[in-house]
Design a protein around this motif. Structure first.
Motif, short mmCIF file in Angstrom:
data_model
loop_
_atom_site.label_atom_id
_atom_site.label_comp_id
_atom_site.label_asym_id
_atom_site.label_seq_id
_atom_site.Cartn_x
_atom_site.Cartn_y
_atom_site.Cartn_z
N THR A 86 -14.79 -11.54 32.33
CA THR A 86 -16.15 -11.88 32.78
C THR A 86 -16.14 -13.22 33.50
OG1 THR A 86 -17.15 -10.59 31.01
CG2 THR A 86 -18.52 -12.30 31.99
N GLN A 123 -22.23 -7.14 32.06
CA GLN A 123 -21.82 -6.50 30.81
C GLN A 123 -23.06 -6.01 30.04
OE1 GLN A 123 -19.00 -9.06 28.94
NE2 GLN A 123 -18.38 -7.57 27.42
N ASP A 178 -18.91 -5.11 35.40
CA ASP A 178 -18.29 -5.75 34.24
C ASP A 178 -18.49 -4.83 33.03
OD1 ASP A 178 -16.99 -7.57 32.67
OD2 ASP A 178 -18.62 -9.05 32.65
N GLU A 179 -17.42 -4.20 32.62
CA GLU A 179 -17.44 -3.25 31.50
C GLU A 179 -18.54 -2.20 31.64
OE1 GLU A 179 -16.44 -4.60 27.71
OE2 GLU A 179 -15.25 -6.26 28.45
MG LIG Z 1 -16.54 -9.78 29.34
#
Ligand SMILES: [Mg+2]
Ligand SMILES: Nc1ncnc2c1ncn2[C@@H]1O[C@H](COP(=O)(O)OP(=O)(O)OP(=O)(O)O)[C@@H](O)[C@H]1O
Length: 268
Positions: free
Chosen positions: A50, A90, A164-165
């Motif tokens: 991140t 995320q 992000d994820e």
């Molecule tokens: Mg992360």
């Protein structure tokens, strides 16, 4: 896009370093992402995925090194970079009180686009959310919410998207839906940099995979290249190729904090 941008990688990262006080998170990260490809950044919790995405999307400043996104230097021209990217973080940015359609309209209006209604309808259709479009996002399943989140980040058609994820916390069916969405984006020419802790996700989606461990990229290659790092295991007459998980665990030593990469056999 200029000729120069067509030849240049979509993302180029050279020697990026970042510390939070005494915690040296990124210790010289190098990578390149080709235009129109899907690049997976793989790493354990706290590896710095991140942090790197935030630097590339201009939310954080690096301590050292350089990075260009869409041919634009992130430190020298963060505004230019922001016009070329979108970031799906995320944690979903969807407003739960609004309907799916209203969420899309809101972003299109914030971006001062001429035809927000058409844009919202086109995205609802593309992400199979037309029927759910007038329901509040609070009533959506996790997969629908993620799809809406990604749809919102596509408003304005940025050439580069950071995810992000994208599938953390989703069930297997919802993950597959998000994977299909990501593949469609890349097929349409969008460059995708995604972070994940899921090895099968990288295996399914990515043209190239980089493993971030202890602050640097310890391996970077195609799935086939990474799999060649380990000898194929054999069980009697059945040959078993190592999975990406085997490669990952061998490289990080099965211990996110303490493993080291095996010497030699570097990929170029
Ligand atoms: Mg992360
Ligand atoms: N703003 C901050 N201040 C202090 N420490 C931070 C900050 N942001 C991140 N860190 C620390 O930097 C390290 C890397 O964090 P980061 O969020 O980049 O990891 P990650 O690879 O994305 O992990 P995860 O898989 O859990 O999302 C962690 O140890 C985290 O605690």
């Amino acid at each position: 896009m200029t000729i120069n941008q067509a030849l240049e990688p979509a993302i180029r990262v050279l020697g990026i370093e970042k510390s939070f006080k005494d915690l040296h998170v990124l210790r010289g990260v190098d990578l390149e992402v080709k235009v129109g490809s899907i690049f997976a950044l793989l790493g354990s919790n706290g590896a710095g995925k991140t942090t790197l995405v935030k630097i590339l999307s201009t939310l954080l400043k690096a301590d050292a090194g350089t990075a260009t996104v869409h041919g634009i230097d992130v430190a020298a021209n963060p505004g230019g970079v922001r016009e070329a990217i979108s970031l799906t973080g995320q944690f979903a940015a969807v407003d739960e009180v609004l309907t799916g359609r209203e969420n899309l309209l809101l972003i299109a209006r914030l971006r001062h686009l001429a035809n927000p209604g058409e844009i919202a309808d086109e995205l609802l259709n593309r992400f199979s959310l037309t029927e759910a479009g007038d329901r509040p996002a609070s009533k959506y399943s996790g997969g629908m919410r993620r799809r809406l989140d990604i749809a919102m980040s596509l408003i304005g058609s940025p050439p580069i998207i950071f995810l992000d994820e994208p599938t953390t916390g989703l069930d297997p069916q919802a993950r597959i839906e998000v994977w299909q969405t990501v593949k469609q984006l890349a097929d349409g020419g969008t460059t995708v940099l995604l972070t994940t802790q899921y090895l099968d996700e990288a295996e399914q989606l990515a043209d190239r995979i980089a493993i971030l461990h202890q602050g640097t990229i310890i391996q970077n290659g195609t799935l086939a290249e990474l799999k060649r790092l380990l000898p194929a295991a054999t069980v009697e007459y059945v040959e078993k190729q190592p999975s990406l998980e085997d490669v990952f665990l061998a490289l990080v030593g099965g211990d996110a904090a303490g493993g080291t990469a095996p010497a030699g056999r570097e990929l170029t």
